[in-house]
Design a protein around this motif. Structure first.
Motif, PDB file in Angstrom:
ATOM      1  N   GLY A  57      50.453  50.812  38.066  1.00 59.44           N
ATOM      2  CA  GLY A  57      49.081  51.157  38.443  1.00 59.44           C
ATOM      3  C   GLY A  57      48.715  50.609  39.803  1.00 59.44           C
ATOM      4  O   GLY A  57      48.186  51.323  40.663  1.00 59.44           O
ATOM      5  N   ALA A  58      48.979  49.315  40.028  1.00 57.45           N
ATOM      6  CA  ALA A  58      48.647  48.687  41.308  1.00 57.45           C
ATOM      7  C   ALA A  58      49.443  49.310  42.453  1.00 57.45           C
ATOM      8  O   ALA A  58      48.917  49.512  43.557  1.00 57.45           O
ATOM      9  CB  ALA A  58      48.911  47.189  41.234  1.00 57.45           C
ATOM     10  N   LEU A  59      50.699  49.649  42.196  1.00 56.22           N
ATOM     11  CA  LEU A  59      51.522  50.285  43.223  1.00 56.22           C
ATOM     12  C   LEU A  59      50.992  51.672  43.562  1.00 56.22           C
ATOM     13  O   LEU A  59      51.052  52.110  44.715  1.00 56.22           O
ATOM     14  CB  LEU A  59      52.970  50.366  42.747  1.00 56.22           C
ATOM     15  CG  LEU A  59      54.040  50.677  43.796  1.00 56.22           C
ATOM     16  CD1 LEU A  59      54.089  49.589  44.862  1.00 56.22           C
ATOM     17  CD2 LEU A  59      55.405  50.820  43.123  1.00 56.22           C
ATOM     18  N   SER A  60      50.448  52.339  42.568  1.00 59.49           N
ATOM     19  CA  SER A  60      49.918  53.692  42.783  1.00 59.49           C
ATOM     20  C   SER A  60      48.777  53.718  43.784  1.00 59.49           C
ATOM     21  O   SER A  60      48.593  54.696  44.513  1.00 59.49           O
ATOM     22  CB  SER A  60      49.429  54.282  41.454  1.00 59.49           C
ATOM     23  OG  SER A  60      50.471  54.401  40.522  1.00 59.49           O
ATOM     24  N   ALA A 100      45.024  42.623  36.807  1.00 55.13           N
ATOM     25  CA  ALA A 100      43.585  42.767  36.995  1.00 55.13           C
ATOM     26  C   ALA A 100      43.252  44.064  37.720  1.00 55.13           C
ATOM     27  O   ALA A 100      42.247  44.725  37.414  1.00 55.13           O
ATOM     28  CB  ALA A 100      43.036  41.568  37.768  1.00 55.13           C
ATOM     29  N   ILE A 101      44.088  44.448  38.679  1.00 53.15           N
ATOM     30  CA  ILE A 101      43.905  45.736  39.354  1.00 53.15           C
ATOM     31  C   ILE A 101      44.033  46.871  38.350  1.00 53.15           C
ATOM     32  O   ILE A 101      43.191  47.782  38.284  1.00 53.15           O
ATOM     33  CB  ILE A 101      44.934  45.908  40.487  1.00 53.15           C
ATOM     34  CG1 ILE A 101      44.654  44.937  41.633  1.00 53.15           C
ATOM     35  CG2 ILE A 101      44.942  47.351  40.986  1.00 53.15           C
ATOM     36  CD1 ILE A 101      43.392  45.209  42.417  1.00 53.15           C
ATOM     37  N   ASP A 102      45.087  46.831  37.533  1.00 55.47           N
ATOM     38  CA  ASP A 102      45.275  47.884  36.526  1.00 55.47           C
ATOM     39  C   ASP A 102      44.076  47.960  35.580  1.00 55.47           C
ATOM     40  O   ASP A 102      43.579  49.050  35.265  1.00 55.47           O
ATOM     41  CB  ASP A 102      46.546  47.615  35.716  1.00 55.47           C
ATOM     42  CG  ASP A 102      47.811  48.003  36.461  1.00 55.47           C
ATOM     43  OD1 ASP A 102      47.749  48.167  37.689  1.00 55.47           O
ATOM     44  OD2 ASP A 102      48.863  48.135  35.816  1.00 55.47           O
ATOM     45  N   LEU A 124      32.660  50.985  43.130  1.00 54.16           N
ATOM     46  CA  LEU A 124      33.361  50.304  44.209  1.00 54.16           C
ATOM     47  C   LEU A 124      34.078  49.088  43.631  1.00 54.16           C
ATOM     48  O   LEU A 124      33.448  48.179  43.084  1.00 54.16           O
ATOM     49  CB  LEU A 124      32.390  49.869  45.304  1.00 54.16           C
ATOM     50  CG  LEU A 124      33.034  49.113  46.483  1.00 54.16           C
ATOM     51  CD1 LEU A 124      34.021  50.012  47.225  1.00 54.16           C
ATOM     52  CD2 LEU A 124      31.964  48.587  47.440  1.00 54.16           C
ATOM     53  N   ILE A 125      35.406  49.075  43.746  1.00 53.78           N
ATOM     54  CA  ILE A 125      36.234  47.949  43.307  1.00 53.78           C
ATOM     55  C   ILE A 125      36.696  47.195  44.546  1.00 53.78           C
ATOM     56  O   ILE A 125      37.308  47.779  45.443  1.00 53.78           O
ATOM     57  CB  ILE A 125      37.468  48.427  42.522  1.00 53.78           C
ATOM     58  CG1 ILE A 125      37.066  49.256  41.296  1.00 53.78           C
ATOM     59  CG2 ILE A 125      38.328  47.236  42.106  1.00 53.78           C
ATOM     60  CD1 ILE A 125      38.259  49.871  40.563  1.00 53.78           C
ATOM     61  N   LEU A 126      36.403  45.904  44.605  1.00 55.90           N
ATOM     62  CA  LEU A 126      36.886  45.078  45.704  1.00 55.90           C
ATOM     63  C   LEU A 126      37.989  44.148  45.212  1.00 55.90           C
ATOM     64  O   LEU A 126      37.813  43.412  44.246  1.00 55.90           O
ATOM     65  CB  LEU A 126      35.755  44.249  46.311  1.00 55.90           C
ATOM     66  CG  LEU A 126      34.726  45.011  47.156  1.00 55.90           C
ATOM     67  CD1 LEU A 126      33.748  44.040  47.794  1.00 55.90           C
ATOM     68  CD2 LEU A 126      35.402  45.861  48.231  1.00 55.90           C
ATOM     69  N   ASP A 127      39.111  44.220  45.879  1.00 54.57           N
ATOM     70  CA  ASP A 127      40.256  43.356  45.609  1.00 54.57           C
ATOM     71  C   ASP A 127      40.101  42.084  46.446  1.00 54.57           C
ATOM     72  O   ASP A 127      40.263  42.108  47.664  1.00 54.57           O
ATOM     73  CB  ASP A 127      41.535  44.113  45.984  1.00 54.57           C
ATOM     74  CG  ASP A 127      42.800  43.287  45.807  1.00 54.57           C
ATOM     75  OD1 ASP A 127      42.697  42.051  45.694  1.00 54.57           O
ATOM     76  OD2 ASP A 127      43.895  43.883  45.822  1.00 54.57           O
TER      77      ASP A 127
END
Length: 391
Positions: free
Chosen positions: A138-141, A108-110, A213-216
């Motif tokens: 992607g998420a690790l980046s 989902a982050i990617d 703005l992306i909120l995890d």
């Protein structure tokens, strides 16, 4: 079973517990020897309604008798994925209205990063130091701990990092920024909560420069802080909302939400802007739907604040330096990683499952199911206090 576990299943550390699980019900996990263990971790915030919740189990059984996987994501209309997405739209504020269902929080982050780049036409991403968003490339980046990243470079380019709760870093968010991504409550760093109106000012800065703005909310959702998502405490709504873990009731799932205008850009130029075979799987969606419905209708969220107060009142001890977090995601500072790991081990021996924070091992993780009772909280906290007194 333990021997075969270490022989045939890939390990992520050299010190996995190898605890042999027989069954899990409610707030307890039972070992193969019959001993029960009170669970203060909930599968790392995943088992929102505890273990083997009857509504979750029944939903999975009922769906399994109808059909399992029938087609790749986005092609066929299926009852449970549609019901889940509709209920999410009804339960979240505008402009969040469209959900893309995937397999995990990291995916989902990617997907959210791709969506932000596609919609804005920009390439730069701003993330946060000590953030954690997952372990795909992607998420690790966009995760902010170099120790966990350096051996896997090269990662995504054009990612910069600013400091959580530091408004002086806002000038690093510019007209070249596609998105700013952050955990509403920083998880691996020790459940750090945003200061005052920090998120309001951050959202304002994003709007000024045209960044999304992306909120995890992979750990705080569903309901872990007393609200369905923790951003509801802080007076803002993200452009893209990411969820996972606790939304599934114990099954693997993730999702990202946005407005129709933003989300539809993944459907053209190119088409199939994000594609997933098993995202929106009906079995998983059935479990997630009943989990969401139970969280919304049961009153469990109304109990979170009192349960947090109970934890904080009980966990008063000279060896506890401070307690971070909000609701039922608490991080107990025991001073050193070595001591914290030993406390976790000793708690396990006494029948309590606790864990530690990924980056800040001096913090003991407490993230039990929302269904945990006050009596179970008292039982588990007494074990922690006993271990602190004895070690």
């Amino acid at each position: 079973m333990q021997k075969d576990f270490f022989t045939y299943q890939a390990q992520t550390t050299k010190f996995a517990a190898g605890f042999e699980v027989e069954k899990a019900v409610g707030s307890y996990i039972y070992g193969t020897g019959g001993k029960k263990y009170l669970d203060f971790v909930a599968g790392v915030s995943a088992n929102t309604l505890g273990h083997s919740h009857p509504k979750v189990v029944n939903a999975i059984k009922e769906q399994a008798e109808k059909y399992l996987h029938v087609m790749v994501y986005g092609e066929y209309a299926q009852e449970k994925p549609i019901a889940l997405c509709k209920l999410l739209a009804e339960a979240t504020p505008d402009p969040l209205e469209i959900t893309y269902l995937v397999n995990s929080g990291a995916e989902a982050i990617d997907g959210s990063l791709k969506l932000a780049k596609r919609y804005t036409g920009r390439e730069e991403i701003v993330s946060f130091k000590n953030s954690y968003h997952g372990n795909t490339h992607g998420a690790l980046s966009v995760s902010g701990n170099e120790t966990h990243k350096r051996e896997f470079r090269p990662l995504l380019p054009m990612v910069s990092f600013i400091e959580f709760n530091n408004e002086n870093d806002f000038d690093k968010i510019t007209e070249k920024t596609a998105c700013v991504i952050l955990e509403t409550i920083q998880g691996a760093a020790g459940f750090l909560v945003p200061n005052d109106d920090y998120l309001i000012k951050l959202k304002r800065r994003c709007e000024e420069v045209g960044a999304l703005l992306i909120l995890d909310e992979i750990q705080p959702g569903f309901g872990r802080t007393g609200k369905l998502f923790s951003f509801e405490h802080f007076g803002i709504v993200p452009d893209i909302l990411v969820m996972g873990k606790g939304m599934g009731g114990g099954v693997p799932v993730g999702a990202f939400m946005s407005s129709r205008e933003i989300m539809e850009t993944l459907a053209h130029s190119p088409k199939l802007g994000h594609i997933t075979t098993f995202g929106g799987n009906p079995l998983i969606a059935a479990s997630s739907y009943v989990t969401l419905k139970e969280v919304l209708e049961s009153g469990l969220m109304n109990e979170v604040e009192e349960k947090e107060k109970l934890f904080r009142s009980l966990l008063a001890h000279p060896k506890i330096q401070n307690i971070n977090g909000k609701g039922l995601m608490l991080a107990v500072n025991l001073g050193s990683p070595e001591y914290t790991l030993n406390v976790a081990k000793k708690c396990m021996e006494k029948g309590l499952i606790v864990f530690w924070q990924l980056y800040r091992n001096e913090y003991l993780r407490i993230s039990p199911p929302l269904t945990i009772s006050p009596e179970e909280i008292k039982e588990g906290c007494q074990i922690i206090l006993d271990v602190l007194n004895e070690n």
